[in-house]
Design an enzyme around this catalytic site. Structure first.
Site, PDB file in Angstrom:
ATOM      1  N   HIS A  12       0.834  -1.203   0.000  1.00  0.00           N
ATOM      2  CA  HIS A  12       0.000   0.000   0.000  1.00  0.00           C
ATOM      3  C   HIS A  12       0.875   1.262   0.000  1.00  0.00           C
ATOM      4  O   HIS A  12       0.674   2.172  -0.810  1.00  0.00           O
ATOM      5  CB  HIS A  12      -0.923  -0.026   1.231  1.00  0.00           C
ATOM      6  CG  HIS A  12      -1.804   1.162   1.366  1.00  0.00           C
ATOM      7  ND1 HIS A  12      -3.121   1.148   0.957  1.00  0.00           N
ATOM      8  CD2 HIS A  12      -1.580   2.399   1.867  1.00  0.00           C
ATOM      9  CE1 HIS A  12      -3.653   2.337   1.200  1.00  0.00           C
ATOM     10  NE2 HIS A  12      -2.739   3.106   1.764  1.00  0.00           N
ATOM     11  N   GLU A  13       1.852   1.302   0.892  1.00  0.00           N
ATOM     12  CA  GLU A  13       2.721   2.483   0.984  1.00  0.00           C
ATOM     13  C   GLU A  13       3.596   2.630  -0.256  1.00  0.00           C
ATOM     14  O   GLU A  13       3.828   3.740  -0.738  1.00  0.00           O
ATOM     15  CB  GLU A  13       3.561   2.426   2.259  1.00  0.00           C
ATOM     16  CG  GLU A  13       2.739   2.471   3.538  1.00  0.00           C
ATOM     17  CD  GLU A  13       1.749   3.631   3.600  1.00  0.00           C
ATOM     18  OE1 GLU A  13       2.083   4.752   3.154  1.00  0.00           O
ATOM     19  OE2 GLU A  13       0.623   3.416   4.090  1.00  0.00           O
ATOM     20  N   HIS A  16       1.666   4.320  -2.961  1.00  0.00           N
ATOM     21  CA  HIS A  16       1.670   5.794  -2.886  1.00  0.00           C
ATOM     22  C   HIS A  16       2.924   6.366  -3.544  1.00  0.00           C
ATOM     23  O   HIS A  16       2.872   7.381  -4.237  1.00  0.00           O
ATOM     24  CB  HIS A  16       1.572   6.270  -1.433  1.00  0.00           C
ATOM     25  CG  HIS A  16       0.221   6.089  -0.829  1.00  0.00           C
ATOM     26  ND1 HIS A  16      -0.931   6.596  -1.384  1.00  0.00           N
ATOM     27  CD2 HIS A  16      -0.162   5.443   0.300  1.00  0.00           C
ATOM     28  CE1 HIS A  16      -1.968   6.284  -0.625  1.00  0.00           C
ATOM     29  NE2 HIS A  16      -1.524   5.572   0.407  1.00  0.00           N
ATOM     30  N   HIS A  22      -5.668   6.413  -2.936  1.00  0.00           N
ATOM     31  CA  HIS A  22      -6.605   5.465  -2.334  1.00  0.00           C
ATOM     32  C   HIS A  22      -7.734   5.157  -3.307  1.00  0.00           C
ATOM     33  O   HIS A  22      -8.170   6.021  -4.066  1.00  0.00           O
ATOM     34  CB  HIS A  22      -7.187   6.023  -1.037  1.00  0.00           C
ATOM     35  CG  HIS A  22      -6.206   6.022   0.080  1.00  0.00           C
ATOM     36  ND1 HIS A  22      -6.118   7.044   0.987  1.00  0.00           N
ATOM     37  CD2 HIS A  22      -5.259   5.118   0.455  1.00  0.00           C
ATOM     38  CE1 HIS A  22      -5.169   6.776   1.865  1.00  0.00           C
ATOM     39  NE2 HIS A  22      -4.629   5.610   1.553  1.00  0.00           N
TER      40      HIS A  22
END
Length: 161
Positions: A12-13, A16, A22
């Site tokens: 997830h990170e 980014h 998101h």
């Protein structure tokens, strides 16, 4: 399950860092929750959504991140040597997976007599290309990359913003 949660959080990170935002309600990955969901679900997903793929592709095309797009140097990898894996590893002067390579002795993974190199953007007929020869054309604000005359590898792009 804790290990999976840590791995998905890292994904997830990293997402980014690759320009992925998101997910919204219109995004789908085939599961209840996707990696870029704004909240952690008890149903942990290992899949990126269709929106994430589009955003990542847009990021790569628009930002042209050299750390992703530049081909790695053959000497960047540290691992147990494996012949024929297209990587130059400890103890190898050349990758000896191709017996037909005129520059590399397939039996020893050593350069043949008189050869300076066996592969690379700055290698031509077993010799280093001359200093100043273009090995990677300019992209965006980055200038052409040129051979040094001392190596088979094309130097990493030296442009800094």
């Amino acid at each position: 399950e804790r290990d999976l949660l840590v791995a998905v959080t890292m994904d997830h990170e990293l997402g980014h860092n690759l320009g992925i935002r998101h997910d919204t309600g219109s995004c789908s990955c085939g599961g209840y929750s996707c990696v870029m969901s704004p909240v952690i679900s008890h149903d942990i997903s290992k899949y990126f959504s269709d929106c994430s793929y589009i955003q990542c592709w847009d990021f790569i095309m628009k930002e042209n991140p050299q750390c992703i797009l530049n081909k790695h140097l053959r000497t960047d990898t540290v691992s147990t040597p494996v012949s024929g894996n297209e990587l130059l590893e400890a103890g190898e002067e050349c990758d000896c997976g191709t017996p037909g390579n005129p520059c590399c002795d397939a039996a020893t993974c050593k350069l043949r007599p008189g050869a300076q190199c066996a592969e690379g953007l700055c290698c031509d007929q077993c010799r280093f290309k001359g200093a100043g020869k273009i090995c990677r054309r300019a992209r965006g604000d980055n200038p052409d990359d040129r051979c040094t005359g001392q190596s088979a590898d094309c130097p990493r792009n030296r442009f800094h913003a």
